[in-house]
Design a protein around this motif. Structure first.
Motif, PDB file in Angstrom:
ATOM      1  N   ASP A  30      37.440  18.586  29.859  1.00  0.00           N
ATOM      2  CA  ASP A  30      38.751  17.511  30.381  1.00  0.00           C
ATOM      3  C   ASP A  30      39.869  17.417  29.781  1.00  0.00           C
ATOM      4  OD1 ASP A  30      39.919  15.247  31.520  1.00  0.00           O
ATOM      5  OD2 ASP A  30      38.194  14.109  32.037  1.00  0.00           O
ATOM      6  N   ASP A  31      41.115  17.599  30.375  1.00  0.00           N
ATOM      7  CA  ASP A  31      42.183  17.584  29.594  1.00  0.00           C
ATOM      8  C   ASP A  31      42.547  16.486  28.948  1.00  0.00           C
ATOM      9  OD1 ASP A  31      42.857  20.247  30.369  1.00  0.00           O
ATOM     10  OD2 ASP A  31      44.083  19.488  32.169  1.00  0.00           O
ATOM     11  N   ASP A  32      41.906  15.177  28.923  1.00  0.00           N
ATOM     12  CA  ASP A  32      42.080  14.020  28.677  1.00  0.00           C
ATOM     13  C   ASP A  32      41.204  13.661  27.465  1.00  0.00           C
ATOM     14  OD1 ASP A  32      44.002  13.380  30.339  1.00  0.00           O
ATOM     15  OD2 ASP A  32      42.554  12.419  31.874  1.00  0.00           O
ATOM     16  N   ALA A  33      40.203  14.503  27.096  1.00  0.00           N
ATOM     17  CA  ALA A  33      39.327  14.447  25.981  1.00  0.00           C
ATOM     18  C   ALA A  33      39.905  15.005  24.868  1.00  0.00           C
ATOM     19  CB  ALA A  33      37.829  15.349  26.530  1.00  0.00           C
ATOM     20  N   PRO A  34      39.798  14.390  23.754  1.00  0.00           N
ATOM     21  CA  PRO A  34      40.239  14.950  22.510  1.00  0.00           C
ATOM     22  C   PRO A  34      39.390  16.376  22.048  1.00  0.00           C
ATOM     23  CG  PRO A  34      39.046  13.007  22.077  1.00  0.00           C
ATOM     24  CD  PRO A  34      39.183  13.188  23.454  1.00  0.00           C
ATOM     25  N   ASP A  54      17.347  25.301  20.029  1.00  0.00           N
ATOM     26  CA  ASP A  54      17.659  24.087  20.958  1.00  0.00           C
ATOM     27  C   ASP A  54      17.615  22.770  19.924  1.00  0.00           C
ATOM     28  OD1 ASP A  54      18.120  25.507  23.201  1.00  0.00           O
ATOM     29  OD2 ASP A  54      16.004  25.318  23.900  1.00  0.00           O
ATOM     30  N   ASP A  55      16.493  22.485  19.333  1.00  0.00           N
ATOM     31  CA  ASP A  55      16.546  21.285  18.531  1.00  0.00           C
ATOM     32  C   ASP A  55      17.656  21.155  17.655  1.00  0.00           C
ATOM     33  OD1 ASP A  55      14.195  20.500  19.652  1.00  0.00           O
ATOM     34  OD2 ASP A  55      13.063  20.909  18.093  1.00  0.00           O
ATOM     35  N   ASP A  56      18.220  22.249  16.888  1.00  0.00           N
ATOM     36  CA  ASP A  56      19.230  22.430  15.771  1.00  0.00           C
ATOM     37  C   ASP A  56      20.433  22.086  16.388  1.00  0.00           C
ATOM     38  OD1 ASP A  56      17.239  23.153  13.850  1.00  0.00           O
ATOM     39  OD2 ASP A  56      17.415  25.057  14.141  1.00  0.00           O
ATOM     40  N   LEU A  57      20.742  22.769  17.311  1.00  0.00           N
ATOM     41  CA  LEU A  57      22.105  22.245  18.358  1.00  0.00           C
ATOM     42  C   LEU A  57      22.114  21.067  18.635  1.00  0.00           C
ATOM     43  CD1 LEU A  57      22.178  25.663  20.183  1.00  0.00           C
ATOM     44  CD2 LEU A  57      23.520  25.044  18.135  1.00  0.00           C
ATOM     45  N   ARG A  58      21.279  20.348  19.466  1.00  0.00           N
ATOM     46  CA  ARG A  58      21.167  19.128  20.118  1.00  0.00           C
ATOM     47  C   ARG A  58      21.538  18.234  18.862  1.00  0.00           C
ATOM     48  NH1 ARG A  58      16.819  19.540  22.293  1.00  0.00           N
ATOM     49  NH2 ARG A  58      15.388  18.447  20.496  1.00  0.00           N
ATOM     50  N   ASN A  59      20.486  18.376  17.733  1.00  0.00           N
ATOM     51  CA  ASN A  59      20.661  17.332  16.815  1.00  0.00           C
ATOM     52  C   ASN A  59      21.902  17.177  15.654  1.00  0.00           C
ATOM     53  OD1 ASN A  59      18.116  16.366  17.587  1.00  0.00           O
ATOM     54  ND2 ASN A  59      16.963  17.537  16.193  1.00  0.00           N
ATOM     55  N   ASN A  60      22.385  18.483  15.793  1.00  0.00           N
ATOM     56  CA  ASN A  60      23.574  18.504  14.819  1.00  0.00           C
ATOM     57  C   ASN A  60      24.960  18.795  15.458  1.00  0.00           C
ATOM     58  OD1 ASN A  60      22.110  18.702  12.162  1.00  0.00           O
ATOM     59  ND2 ASN A  60      20.899  20.013  13.351  1.00  0.00           N
ATOM     60  N   LEU A  61      25.073  19.263  16.739  1.00  0.00           N
ATOM     61  CA  LEU A  61      26.128  19.421  17.286  1.00  0.00           C
ATOM     62  C   LEU A  61      26.608  18.907  18.512  1.00  0.00           C
ATOM     63  CD1 LEU A  61      28.315  21.678  16.354  1.00  0.00           C
ATOM     64  CD2 LEU A  61      27.247  23.298  18.010  1.00  0.00           C
ATOM     65  N   TRP A  62      25.763  18.279  19.502  1.00  0.00           N
ATOM     66  CA  TRP A  62      26.344  17.594  20.532  1.00  0.00           C
ATOM     67  C   TRP A  62      25.680  16.439  20.983  1.00  0.00           C
ATOM     68  CZ3 TRP A  62      22.872  16.729  24.694  1.00  0.00           C
ATOM     69  CH2 TRP A  62      21.692  17.408  24.765  1.00  0.00           C
ATOM     70  N   ARG A  63      24.566  16.018  20.435  1.00  0.00           N
ATOM     71  CA  ARG A  63      23.941  14.696  20.729  1.00  0.00           C
ATOM     72  C   ARG A  63      23.847  13.957  19.464  1.00  0.00           C
ATOM     73  NH1 ARG A  63      17.987  13.784  22.843  1.00  0.00           N
ATOM     74  NH2 ARG A  63      17.810  13.835  20.392  1.00  0.00           N
ATOM     75  N   GLY A  64      23.168  14.633  18.568  1.00  0.00           N
ATOM     76  CA  GLY A  64      22.828  13.625  17.152  1.00  0.00           C
ATOM     77  C   GLY A  64      21.196  13.481  17.369  1.00  0.00           C
ATOM     78  N   TRP A  89      18.917  41.335  15.353  1.00  0.00           N
ATOM     79  CA  TRP A  89      19.638  40.083  16.138  1.00  0.00           C
ATOM     80  C   TRP A  89      21.103  40.077  15.497  1.00  0.00           C
ATOM     81  CZ3 TRP A  89      15.815  39.531  13.075  1.00  0.00           C
ATOM     82  CH2 TRP A  89      15.768  38.810  11.758  1.00  0.00           C
ATOM     83  N   GLU A  90      21.922  39.090  16.653  1.00  0.00           N
ATOM     84  CA  GLU A  90      23.233  39.092  15.783  1.00  0.00           C
ATOM     85  C   GLU A  90      23.430  37.547  15.596  1.00  0.00           C
ATOM     86  OE1 GLU A  90      24.380  43.020  16.199  1.00  0.00           O
ATOM     87  OE2 GLU A  90      23.100  41.956  17.948  1.00  0.00           O
ATOM     88  N   LEU A  91      24.427  37.506  14.718  1.00  0.00           N
ATOM     89  CA  LEU A  91      24.760  35.875  14.323  1.00  0.00           C
ATOM     90  C   LEU A  91      26.142  35.383  14.958  1.00  0.00           C
ATOM     91  CD1 LEU A  91      23.325  35.810  10.758  1.00  0.00           C
ATOM     92  CD2 LEU A  91      22.303  34.977  12.811  1.00  0.00           C
ATOM     93  N   GLY A  92      26.283  34.356  15.120  1.00  0.00           N
ATOM     94  CA  GLY A  92      27.645  33.757  15.825  1.00  0.00           C
ATOM     95  C   GLY A  92      28.005  32.252  15.414  1.00  0.00           C
ATOM     96  N   ILE A  93      28.938  31.951  15.941  1.00  0.00           N
ATOM     97  CA  ILE A  93      29.430  30.252  15.779  1.00  0.00           C
ATOM     98  C   ILE A  93      29.394  29.535  17.118  1.00  0.00           C
ATOM     99  CG2 ILE A  93      31.597  29.180  15.119  1.00  0.00           C
ATOM    100  CD1 ILE A  93      32.968  31.614  14.264  1.00  0.00           C
ATOM    101  N   ALA A  94      28.666  28.408  16.885  1.00  0.00           N
ATOM    102  CA  ALA A  94      28.434  27.332  17.979  1.00  0.00           C
ATOM    103  C   ALA A  94      29.439  26.019  17.607  1.00  0.00           C
ATOM    104  CB  ALA A  94      27.196  26.971  17.927  1.00  0.00           C
ATOM    105  N   VAL A  95      30.023  25.716  18.764  1.00  0.00           N
ATOM    106  CA  VAL A  95      30.957  24.464  18.685  1.00  0.00           C
ATOM    107  C   VAL A  95      30.448  23.653  20.223  1.00  0.00           C
ATOM    108  CG1 VAL A  95      32.628  25.281  17.344  1.00  0.00           C
ATOM    109  CG2 VAL A  95      32.842  25.442  19.975  1.00  0.00           C
ATOM    110  N   LYS A  96      30.705  22.378  20.275  1.00  0.00           N
ATOM    111  CA  LYS A  96      30.407  21.726  21.321  1.00  0.00           C
ATOM    112  C   LYS A  96      31.498  22.208  22.617  1.00  0.00           C
ATOM    113  CE  LYS A  96      29.472  16.930  23.351  1.00  0.00           C
ATOM    114  NZ  LYS A  96      29.713  15.743  22.844  1.00  0.00           N
ATOM    115  N   LYS A  97      30.986  22.202  23.746  1.00  0.00           N
ATOM    116  CA  LYS A  97      31.771  22.857  25.035  1.00  0.00           C
ATOM    117  C   LYS A  97      33.023  21.992  25.033  1.00  0.00           C
ATOM    118  CE  LYS A  97      28.996  26.063  27.325  1.00  0.00           C
ATOM    119  NZ  LYS A  97      28.329  26.543  28.630  1.00  0.00           N
ATOM    120  N   ASP A  98      32.982  20.682  24.623  1.00  0.00           N
ATOM    121  CA  ASP A  98      34.134  19.766  25.144  1.00  0.00           C
ATOM    122  C   ASP A  98      35.418  20.086  24.087  1.00  0.00           C
ATOM    123  OD1 ASP A  98      33.612  19.014  22.454  1.00  0.00           O
ATOM    124  OD2 ASP A  98      33.280  16.918  23.327  1.00  0.00           O
TER     125      ASP A  98
END
Length: 290
Positions: A25-29, A91-101, A243-252
Motif C-alpha cells: 500500500d502506497d500509504d504504508a511506511p 516458518d516459525d523463524d520468519l513469523r516470530n522475527n520478521l512479520w508478526r512477532g 541449498w541456496e541462501l538469501g535475504i528476507a524482509v516483510k512484503k510491506d
C-alpha cells in the motif's frame, strides 16, 4: 535444531530475484524510509552459530554480521543485530522475527539473513519476500588422512568414528543409511562447534556437516594439515544435500527489498562478499554452482 532449508536457482537470476517482493500500500511506511529516519536497520541472525553469527568479546561477529554491516552501509544506515534461537522450522523463524512477532508481545526486526531459498517455499510466502540469493551451501565431509587415505562413498565411513551435530540432516542421513549400517560409527554432539573441536583434537576420524560451517569452525579451531579440506558429498533419496541462501524482509517494504537486492548484487560483483567469507576461513561458493 538444524538450520538447513531450501534450494533456489543460480546467480544468473540474482538480478531478477525480486519476484517475491510485492508492492505494498502506497500509504504504508516502507521499512527503508523508517530505517533512514532512525539511521539503522535491525538484522535478525541466529544465536550461537559460528562462524556465521556469534558473540565475541562482548560484540557480535561472524559472516552474517559482517554481511549485515556491509548491506546497511550500502543503503546509507548503520546495522544493529538481534539474535534468536531457531524454532521448529523456517516458518516459525520468519513469523516470530520478521512479520508478526512472538505471541507474548515480541517485536520484529527489519531483515533476516541466512534464509533457505527453495523456489517452491519462496513462491508460497504471503507475508515475506525472500530474494538476493548469495551463497550455495552443501553438506560436506572432512576426514583425517592419517586414519584413512581416501573416500569414495558413504559406505567408506563404516567402522570409522564420524562426528555430526545431533538432529542435523547429516545425523538423519547417516543414521538411516542402508538400514542403519553406520549407526555404530556416528558420534553425536549437541553443537557442531563441539564436534569440530573433538575432530581437531583427534577424537574423531571424520565429520559430516554443511561445508561453510565446517570450514569456518575448522579454521577457528586451527585444524591440522592432516584434516582434509571439506568436500561436498551427495545424499540419495529424500535428503537434500545442497541449498541456496538469501535475504528476507516483510512484503510491506518493497523499497527495502529492492535496495538490499541491489546492495547484495554489488557485494558479489565487487568480491567483497567473497572476502567476508574468506575472513572466516570459508570458500565462497556462487549460488547455483556445485
Amino acid at each position: 535444531m538444524s538450520r538447513i532449508t531450501g534450494l533456489i536457482a543460480a546467480l544468473a537470476i540474482l538480478a531478477s530475484s525480486l519476484i517475491g517482493v510485492v508492492h505494498a500500500d502506497d500509504d504504508a511506511p516502507d521499512r527503508l524510509d523508517i530505517a533512514r529516519q532512525k539511521g539503522s536497520l535491525e538484522f535478525i541472525v541466529y544465536r550461537d552459530y559460528p562462524p556465521y553469527s556469534y558473540e565475541k568479546n562482548g560484540a557480535f561477529a561472524g559472516v552474517d554480521v559482517d554481511m549485515g554491516k556491509a548491506l546497511a552501509a550500502a543503503v546509507g544506515v548503520n546495522a544493529t543485530f538481534r539474535t534468536f534461537i531457531p524454532g521448529d522450522d523456517l516458518d516459525d523463524d520468519l513469523r516470530n522475527n520478521l512479520w508478526r512477532g512472538t505471541i507474548v508481545g515480541g517485536s520484529v526486526g527489519d531483515v533476516m539473513l541466512h534464509v533457505g531459498a527453495d523456489p517452491q517455499y519462496v513462491a508460497r510466502q504471503s507475508q515475506v519476500s525472500i530474494f538476493g540469493v548469495y551463497y550455495r551451501e552443501a553438506v560436506a565431509l572432512s576426514f583425517d588422512t592419517k586414519k584413512f587415505k581416501s573416500y569414495s562413498t558413504i559406505g567408506d565411513l563404516k567402522g570409522k568414528r564420524v562426528g555430526v551435530e545431533i538432529g542435523s540432516i547429516s545425523d538423519q542421513y547417516l543414521t538411516n543409511f542402508e538400514s542403519g549400517v553406520l549407526n555404530t560409527s556416528v558420534t553425536r554432539y549437541t553443537t557442531l562447534d563441539a564436534c569440530v573441536q573433538a575432530y581437531t583434537e583427534g577424537k574423531l576420524d571424520a565429520v559430516v556437516a554443511p561445508k561453510g560451517e565446517l570450514q569456518g569452525l575448522m579454521f577457528a579451531h586451527g585444524a591440522k594439515a592432516n584434516l582434509a579440506t571439506p568436500q561436498p558429498i551427495q545424499f540419495q533419496g529424500i535428503f537434500r544435500s545442497a541449498w541456496e541462501l538469501g535475504i528476507a524482509v516483510k512484503k510491506d517494504s518493497p523499497k527495502l527489498g529492492a535496495a538490499l537486492a541491489d546492495a547484495m548484487s554489488k557485494l558479489i560483483e565487487s568480491g567483497e562478499l567473497k572476502a567476508i567469507y574468506a575472513r572466516y576461513g570459508i570458500d565462497y561458493v556462487t549460488p547455483g554452482l556445485r
